[in-house]
Design a protein around this motif. Sequence first.
Motif, PDB file in Angstrom:
ATOM      1  N   GLY A  53       9.195 -16.146  52.428  1.00 26.52           N
ATOM      2  CA  GLY A  53       9.098 -16.592  53.809  1.00 26.52           C
ATOM      3  C   GLY A  53       9.838 -15.664  54.742  1.00 26.52           C
ATOM      4  N   VAL A  54       9.307 -15.515  55.955  1.00 22.50           N
ATOM      5  CA  VAL A  54       9.966 -14.736  57.008  1.00 22.50           C
ATOM      6  C   VAL A  54       9.862 -15.558  58.282  1.00 22.50           C
ATOM      7  N   ILE A  56      13.438 -15.551  53.396  1.00 23.29           N
ATOM      8  CA  ILE A  56      13.642 -16.443  52.257  1.00 23.29           C
ATOM      9  C   ILE A  56      13.071 -15.743  51.027  1.00 23.29           C
ATOM     10  N   CYS A  57      13.848 -15.696  49.962  1.00 22.94           N
ATOM     11  CA  CYS A  57      13.341 -15.024  48.767  1.00 22.94           C
ATOM     12  C   CYS A  57      13.831 -15.710  47.497  1.00 22.94           C
ATOM     13  N   LEU A  58      13.079 -15.471  46.442  1.00 20.86           N
ATOM     14  CA  LEU A  58      13.436 -15.942  45.116  1.00 20.86           C
ATOM     15  C   LEU A  58      13.810 -14.729  44.281  1.00 20.86           C
ATOM     16  N   PHE A  59      14.839 -14.879  43.472  1.00 19.46           N
ATOM     17  CA  PHE A  59      15.257 -13.772  42.623  1.00 19.46           C
ATOM     18  C   PHE A  59      15.811 -14.337  41.322  1.00 19.46           C
ATOM     19  N   ARG A 115       3.682 -23.455  56.855  1.00 19.59           N
ATOM     20  CA  ARG A 115       2.734 -22.723  57.690  1.00 19.59           C
ATOM     21  C   ARG A 115       1.559 -22.350  56.803  1.00 19.59           C
ATOM     22  N   ILE A 116       0.351 -22.715  57.217  1.00 19.04           N
ATOM     23  CA  ILE A 116      -0.836 -22.463  56.405  1.00 19.04           C
ATOM     24  C   ILE A 116      -1.424 -21.116  56.802  1.00 19.04           C
ATOM     25  N   THR A 117      -1.426 -20.186  55.861  1.00 19.87           N
ATOM     26  CA  THR A 117      -1.997 -18.863  56.081  1.00 19.87           C
ATOM     27  C   THR A 117      -2.829 -18.490  54.866  1.00 19.87           C
ATOM     28  N   ASP A 118      -3.675 -17.517  55.027  1.00 24.43           N
ATOM     29  CA  ASP A 118      -4.412 -16.957  53.899  1.00 24.43           C
ATOM     30  C   ASP A 118      -4.737 -15.513  54.239  1.00 24.43           C
ATOM     31  N   ALA A 140      17.481 -17.499  47.873  1.00 26.03           N
ATOM     32  CA  ALA A 140      18.420 -16.803  48.744  1.00 26.03           C
ATOM     33  C   ALA A 140      17.834 -16.674  50.140  1.00 26.03           C
ATOM     34  N   PHE A 141      18.733 -16.545  51.100  1.00 25.45           N
ATOM     35  CA  PHE A 141      18.357 -16.336  52.491  1.00 25.45           C
ATOM     36  C   PHE A 141      19.018 -15.044  52.953  1.00 25.45           C
ATOM     37  N   ILE A 142      18.259 -14.246  53.669  1.00 25.60           N
ATOM     38  CA  ILE A 142      18.800 -12.997  54.204  1.00 25.60           C
ATOM     39  C   ILE A 142      18.662 -13.054  55.715  1.00 25.60           C
ATOM     40  N   GLY A 143      19.798 -13.083  56.407  1.00 30.87           N
ATOM     41  CA  GLY A 143      19.791 -13.003  57.864  1.00 30.87           C
ATOM     42  C   GLY A 143      19.677 -11.541  58.250  1.00 30.87           C
ATOM     43  N   VAL A 144      18.793 -11.250  59.212  1.00 29.01           N
ATOM     44  CA  VAL A 144      18.532  -9.860  59.583  1.00 29.01           C
ATOM     45  C   VAL A 144      18.685  -9.692  61.095  1.00 29.01           C
ATOM     46  N   GLN A 145      19.498  -8.700  61.500  1.00 23.20           N
ATOM     47  CA  GLN A 145      19.616  -8.333  62.910  1.00 23.20           C
ATOM     48  C   GLN A 145      18.808  -7.067  63.134  1.00 23.20           C
TER      49      GLN A 145
END
Length: 164
Positions: free
Chosen positions: A98-99, A111-114, A154-157, A72-77
């Motif tokens: 993801g954000v 971005i989320c999984l549910f 995007r590579i993060t840790d 799912a995708f959540i658009g946020v204002q």
Amino acid sequence: MKQLDKPELDELDFNLIEILSNDARLSNRKIAAKLGVTEGTVRGRIKKLQQERLIAFTAVTSPDLQEDDKLAFIGVQTNLDQVDEIASQVSKMSGVTGVIITLGRFNMLVICLFNELGQLHKTASEQILSMPGVHHVETSIAVETVKYNSRIVRITDEEHPLEV
């Protein structure tokens, strides 16, 4: 938002990345032979690319392995002066994968999984919408993925979190 400097890569770096993108299990010796350089050069370039967080080695898993398998995708204002702070808080929420800060109708795409609609509703309405500075959320559920390139991320840790 932190601006990322464009890394200075040469043709050898790009060729190395291409080879690794196709098969990251190849030995440095085989890669060196393909590129016409020494194994030490390959090892050094890989180390540099990893240190600069331009490449990482990981197993890419299928969404079929996830317990929460609906995307799912959540658009946020949000208030413009709070986008970075809200993005940071949302990125720590369970189920959020993801954000992305955006231009356009929404300031942010989450971005989320549910697994159940109740989980998505809780994340969007009870957690994100209730945050100070958030004005509106809108959810979309993926019904079919036509194309997705999992090679670009995007590579993060935890030691080097992405600054927003």
